[in-house]
Design an enzyme around this catalytic site. Sequence first.
Site: not given
Ligand code: HMG
Ligand code: MG
Length: 300
Positions: A11-12, A203, A205, A236, A245
């Site tokens: 995933r990450d 967690h 990096h 990210c 990581n």
């Molecule tokens: P939003 O941007 O607020 O918009 O979504 P929305 O809710 O209006 O939805 C936009 C579009 O996404 C719509 O589609 C929804 O249907 C669709 P459209 O109508 O435009 O065709 N949608 C989805 N599609 C599939 N699955 C879903 C879903 N939800 C909405 N669940 C949202 C908010 C959170 C969904 C969006 O901003 C998003 O997906 N962001 C990605 C965040 C992400 O994955 N970031 C990386 C991971 S976090 C990380 O790496 C940190 C970590 O490792 C820890 C660390 O290192 O600190 C964990």
């Molecule tokens: Mg991370």
Amino acid sequence: MKARITEVGPRDGLQNEPGTIPTETKVRFVDALSEAGYEEIEVSAFVSAERVPQLADAEEVFARIRRRAGTLYSALVPNERGLERALHAKVGKIAVFTAASETFNRKNVNASIQESIERFRPVVEGARNHSIPVRGYVSTAFWCPYEGKIAPERVVDVVQRLQDIGVDEISIGDTIGKAVPVEVMALLDRLLDHLDQDRLVMHFHDTYGTAIANVLASYDRGISAFDASAGGLGGCPFAPGASGNVATEDLIWALTRTGATVPPDLDRVRAASDLLASALGRPLRSRVHEALSGAKPQAR
Ligand code: HMG
Ligand code: MG
């Protein structure tokens, strides 16, 4: 002490890769990791495909992996839509994710911290109804790429709000890999006043090369659960400057030699990293992996 490692490479590690990775490669990577005997592998994320195209095939990956008894196969879930997809894919555990920095959270999930936590309420409740455990991530717990240094009080506050909605464990993210041990110890000293050490996961990096030092400082404070990525892959897309990581190989090596029991088999983790490195066409970044590749058996 027995250490619990969550492998977050699929995933990450893969969410930040620039090129398209075939689903088949992801499935082979997860299957190779399963052979190593992890307690948990974070397989993918049920997020917006537009925001994170690399993980758009989450359903297919979950459908095709060979699940090993004793391993939890988990995924990120940002909202109810994500939970629905995750349940359908038969995940073993979910992770909701927010941050200690408002600016990062807005860029990552398009919501304030409180809004994102409100979104999680029905998600946690739904998971609970299906007896699925829930992790809560707190990103940018030390440094934010937009806001700079994050005060420990802000992290404590978010952790408490996540606890209030009923998450089972909290993973503290050094998203841009900039923390050093004194900062880790300062935060842990505060956090451990509020929650049991068994509910905390770290967690790290490794952008500035301090991830292993941070792991060992946390271990010294009684923390035994860590996230890591085979071959040190990761980052990210919404955190400029974030690199991989801590490498799982380096983590296993450092913790084992500190006296911990660390379940994943190091050689099998290395085999999984090799598989991915050859699929990506470039070497991955683990010091231990490199050292062992050149070392004679008796030098280990
Ligand atoms: P939003 O941007 O607020 O918009 O979504 P929305 O809710 O209006 O939805 C936009 C579009 O996404 C719509 O589609 C929804 O249907 C669709 P459209 O109508 O435009 O065709 N949608 C989805 N599609 C599939 N699955 C879903 C879903 N939800 C909405 N669940 C949202 C908010 C959170 C969904 C969006 O901003 C998003 O997906 N962001 C990605 C965040 C992400 O994955 N970031 C990386 C991971 S976090 C990380 O790496 C940190 C970590 O490792 C820890 C660390 O290192 O600190 C964990
Ligand atoms: Mg991370």
